[in-house]
Structure formats: structure tokens, C-alpha cells
Design a protein around this motif. Structure first.
Motif, PDB file in Angstrom:
ATOM      1  N   HIS A 176       0.838  -1.202   0.000  1.00  0.00           N
ATOM      2  CA  HIS A 176       0.000   0.000   0.000  1.00  0.00           C
ATOM      3  C   HIS A 176       0.873   1.252   0.000  1.00  0.00           C
ATOM      4  CE1 HIS A 176      -3.973   1.851   1.718  1.00  0.00           C
ATOM      5  NE2 HIS A 176      -3.507   2.533   0.693  1.00  0.00           N
ATOM      6  N   SER A 178       3.903   1.493  -1.178  1.00  0.00           N
ATOM      7  CA  SER A 178       4.544   1.613  -2.496  1.00  0.00           C
ATOM      8  C   SER A 178       3.573   2.148  -3.540  1.00  0.00           C
ATOM      9  CB  SER A 178       5.100   0.264  -2.945  1.00  0.00           C
ATOM     10  OG  SER A 178       4.084  -0.618  -3.384  1.00  0.00           O
ATOM     11  N   ALA A 179       2.286   1.821  -3.387  1.00  0.00           N
ATOM     12  CA  ALA A 179       1.279   2.306  -4.324  1.00  0.00           C
ATOM     13  C   ALA A 179       1.093   3.804  -4.215  1.00  0.00           C
ATOM     14  CB  ALA A 179      -0.054   1.599  -4.079  1.00  0.00           C
ATOM     15  N   ASP A 180       1.392   4.342  -3.046  1.00  0.00           N
ATOM     16  CA  ASP A 180       1.202   5.771  -2.795  1.00  0.00           C
ATOM     17  C   ASP A 180       2.407   6.600  -3.229  1.00  0.00           C
ATOM     18  OD1 ASP A 180      -0.553   7.820  -1.474  1.00  0.00           O
ATOM     19  OD2 ASP A 180       1.250   8.092  -0.252  1.00  0.00           O
ATOM     20  N   HIS A 223      -4.966  -4.080  -4.430  1.00  0.00           N
ATOM     21  CA  HIS A 223      -3.949  -3.235  -5.070  1.00  0.00           C
ATOM     22  C   HIS A 223      -3.652  -3.695  -6.501  1.00  0.00           C
ATOM     23  CE1 HIS A 223      -3.219  -1.433  -1.153  1.00  0.00           C
ATOM     24  NE2 HIS A 223      -3.025  -2.643  -0.652  1.00  0.00           N
ATOM     25  N   GLU A 225      -3.564  -2.090  -9.235  1.00  0.00           N
ATOM     26  CA  GLU A 225      -2.762  -1.149 -10.019  1.00  0.00           C
ATOM     27  C   GLU A 225      -1.269  -1.385  -9.817  1.00  0.00           C
ATOM     28  OE1 GLU A 225      -2.996   0.511  -5.959  1.00  0.00           O
ATOM     29  OE2 GLU A 225      -4.448  -0.436  -7.305  1.00  0.00           O
ATOM     30  N   VAL A 226      -0.883  -1.803  -8.614  1.00  0.00           N
ATOM     31  CA  VAL A 226       0.537  -2.071  -8.338  1.00  0.00           C
ATOM     32  C   VAL A 226       1.022  -3.242  -9.182  1.00  0.00           C
ATOM     33  CG1 VAL A 226       2.189  -2.815  -6.580  1.00  0.00           C
ATOM     34  CG2 VAL A 226       0.404  -1.170  -6.001  1.00  0.00           C
ATOM     35  N   LYS A 229       0.909  -2.450 -13.050  1.00  0.00           N
ATOM     36  CA  LYS A 229       1.988  -1.524 -13.395  1.00  0.00           C
ATOM     37  C   LYS A 229       3.317  -2.252 -13.520  1.00  0.00           C
ATOM     38  CE  LYS A 229       4.212   2.719 -11.690  1.00  0.00           C
ATOM     39  NZ  LYS A 229       4.203   3.730 -10.587  1.00  0.00           N
TER      40      LYS A 229
END
Length: 272
Positions: A176, A178-180, A223, A225-226, A229
Motif C-alpha cells: 500500500h 509503495s502504491a502511494d 492493489h 494497479e501495483v 503496473k
């Protein structure tokens, strides 16, 4: 105000707690506070902590109803005064220089600081000894729960997920985080500073065995999107891992073949 807040959630761990708190007290770096969060323990946790509070005012005690480790950590961090947070479970311990070594990295624009770990108790050995690698981290957690991070980052992402009661809550927290961020800046200390106790009833070991698939699915769905990506990097990691497995199997076969040849020679020699 202290620079570092050590947060110790505990539930029925009174037999290990003295050893854990002693490892905090032994730190060579002294600008810290330690908040012990009793998550509804039914043992003598409060009595153990009381002795430490009387001995050293840097220790604090909070008690709450039992809601799991994520909830306990969140409460402790919410009450913390430090800029940097170090979670530490009540049955584990840290090396005496962990805070000092980490503090030297605080001005280097890092998000997470952790070290090499060592098992003790029912199992021995070193872990988390390899340098941090993000694609590998997305496949398997490389960062144990007792790593340093900023309280401001904890607040920004909403803390630990209290829905995760079966384990991996620390891995989800790092993902979380790292996603930010555009790029997660992680410092891996080349020192053994964290000691992870393995007990027959260890919570995370049980989670690995029983809840691995469901916990991973929860993280993937939370998550996506992580992982999307980093899909190309994950594919490369997977294919490289498969290649290494094939090469390893080839080496095993080669060793076994040579071993068989040698054994035949020995048997033929002594069989004459």
C-alpha cells in the motif's frame, strides 16, 4: 519529543515480553519511546509491563479489547510522538544497535529501513539477507514487520488494514505504501538487527500454511494497479525463476549421475 516510537502489540505473550522489552531498553540510541499495546490479553502482560514503566518512563502502556495485531499497531502509532515508527511484536526482539544504525539513514530520503533477520526458538537461521528487489518483493514479502517507516506515511495510507487478521498485514502495508509513492525507497542494513521467534503456534507460520492463497488474493484485489503496473517485471522475474529451477534440476541430475558412477566404481572395486 522522541524521534523514534517503538510500537509493541501483544496478546497473551507475558512469558516472552521481558526479553522483548529488554532488547528495547538495551538500545545504544536513546531518543525513543516504547508503547506497549495490550490487545486484550488474559495473562499477566499488565504486571510485566508495569515493572518496566516504573523503571523507565520511556515505556508506556495501553490496553484495549482484542481486535487483532493491525488494530493494536494502529492504536499505538496513533498515540506515538515519534517521527519514525518501529513495530515490534511482543515475542520478538531487536539488536542493540538497530535504532542507532537506522537513525543514520533518516536524512537520506528513505521510506523504509530494515535489516537482516535471524530466527530463534523452534528454528534457527538467517533470513532477509538479500538486497531489496521490488519485483521479488511483489512475489514474496522481503520486509519483515519490524522495519522503520514515517508516521506521516502511515497516516497518509490509513494505517494497517484491520480486516487482515490471518497474517501478511505487514506485506499489505508495504505494498500500500509503495502504491502511494512513485518509487519506494528502501534501505536494507547489512547487519543482523531483528530476531524473529518461531514457536509451535507462531501466527505468521500458521497463516503461511493455511491462509496463503486467500490472503494473496485479498492483496491482489486490493492493489491491482501495483501489480498491473509491474506486470512486465513480474513476468521477467517468473521466467528467470523458472530458468534457475531448470538449471538447478540439471545440476542435481548431473551430481546424482556422477554420484552413481562413483558408487558403481567403489562397488566394482571392492566386489572383486
Amino acid at each position: 519529543m522522541p524521534i523514534i516510537s517503538v510500537i509493541i502489540p501483544c496478546y497473551n505473550q507475558d512469558q516472552y515480553l521481558d526479553e522483548c522489552l529488554q532488547s528495547v531498553s538495551d538500545q545504544t540510541y536513546t531518543d525513543w519511546e516504547c508503547i506497549i499495546v495490550d490487545d486484550g490479553s488474559l495473562d499477566h502482560t499488565e504486571d510485566v509491563v508495569k515493572k518496566w514503566i516504573e523503571k523507565d518512563s520511556r515505556f508506556q502502556y495501553l490496553k484495549k479489547i482484542n481486535e487483532g495485531v493491525s488494530s493494536a499497531r494502529n492504536l499505538g502509532i496513533e498515540k506515538a510522538s515519534g517521527e519514525w515508527i518501529l513495530p515490534l511484536d511482543g515475542d520478538d526482539k531487536i539488536g542493540s544497535k538497530y535504532l542507532e544504525l537506522a537513525s543514520k539513514e533518516f536524512q537520506n530520503n528513505v521510506d523504509i529501513i530494515y535489516s537482516i533477520g535471524e530466527y530463534f526458538g523452534e528454528k534457527s537461521g538467517i533470513f532477509a539477507s538479500e538486497p531489496f528487489d521490488y519485483p521479488s518483493f511483489l512475489m514474496e514479502n522481503q520486509i519483515f514487520c519490524s522495519a522503520f517507516f514515517k508516521k506521516s506515511d502511515w497516516k497518509k495510507i490509513g494505517g494497517y488494514d484491520t480486516a487482515m487478521k490471518g497474517g501478511y498485514e505487514d506485506w499489505e502495508f508495504w505494498i500500500h505504501l509503495s502504491a502511494d509513492k512513485n518509487q519506494l525507497k528502501v534501505k536494507h542494513l547489512n547487519e543482523i538487527c531483528f530476531f524473529y521467534r518461531i514457536k509451535p503456534e507462531s501466527r505468521n507460520v500458521d497463516a503461511m500454511q493455511k491462509n496463503d492463497a486467500s490472503l494473496r488474493d485479498y492483496i491482489y484485489h486490493k492493489h491491482p494497479e501495483v501489480f498491473y503496473k509491474n506486470l512486465n517485471s513480474l513476468k521477467e522475474y517468473y521466467h528467470e525463476n523458472q530458468k534457475l529451477k531448470r538449471e538447478n534440476q540439471h545440476l542435481k541430475n548431473l551430481v546424482n549421475s556422477k554420484r552413481n558412477v562413483l558408487m558403481n566404481r567403489i562397488l566394482n572395486f571392492f566386489g572383486k
